[in-house]
Design a protein around this motif. Structure first.
Motif: not given
Length: 124
Positions: A7-8, A12-13, A35, A91
């Motif tokens: 996760y970001v 996208e995350g 994270n 991802i």
């Protein structure tokens, strides 16, 4: 076994986390959210907490690992997948130019090539 998701705090995350939650429900397994933060800025923690609360409300057993060790995110995801004997890594992907991939490297590519289990790559 568990599902590991990177996760970001980006769209996208968020897409990766949402898909990982769906996979955890389908597979009746737990979810480990990684994270990986190289500089310790901790951005987007409010967004992450809201998403985690939503997943918990759906009955998903969620564990969060906030890693600030200076590693590349790919290293942290692969290490977590190996440690947990993960059945899947999820991802998020974003479009990059060939030059951008060459100069900056690609965490996604490293995960796809070195992961000890299947990898599900999602777009936002």
């Amino acid at each position: 076994m568990a599902i590991v998701v990177g996760y970001v705090p980006t769209k996208e995350g968020a897409a990766a986390l949402a898909q990982a939650g769906q996979e955890a429900v389908l597979r009746k397994t737990s979810l480990v959210v990684i994270n990986s933060d190289r500089d310790g800025a901790g951005e987007g923690s409010g967004d992450l907490q809201k998403a985690l609360d939503d997943l918990t409300g759906q009955g998903v057993d969620v564990e969060t690992r906030q890693l600030v060790r200076g590693n590349e995110p790919a290293e942290d995801l692969i290490a977590a997948a190996e440690e947990l004997d993960a059945e899947l890594i999820v991802i998020g992907l974003r479009r990059r130019t060939p030059v951008g991939k060459l100069i900056l490297g690609s965490n996604a590519q490293r995960i796809l090539l070195d992961a000890p289990c299947p990898v599900l790559a999602v777009k936002s």
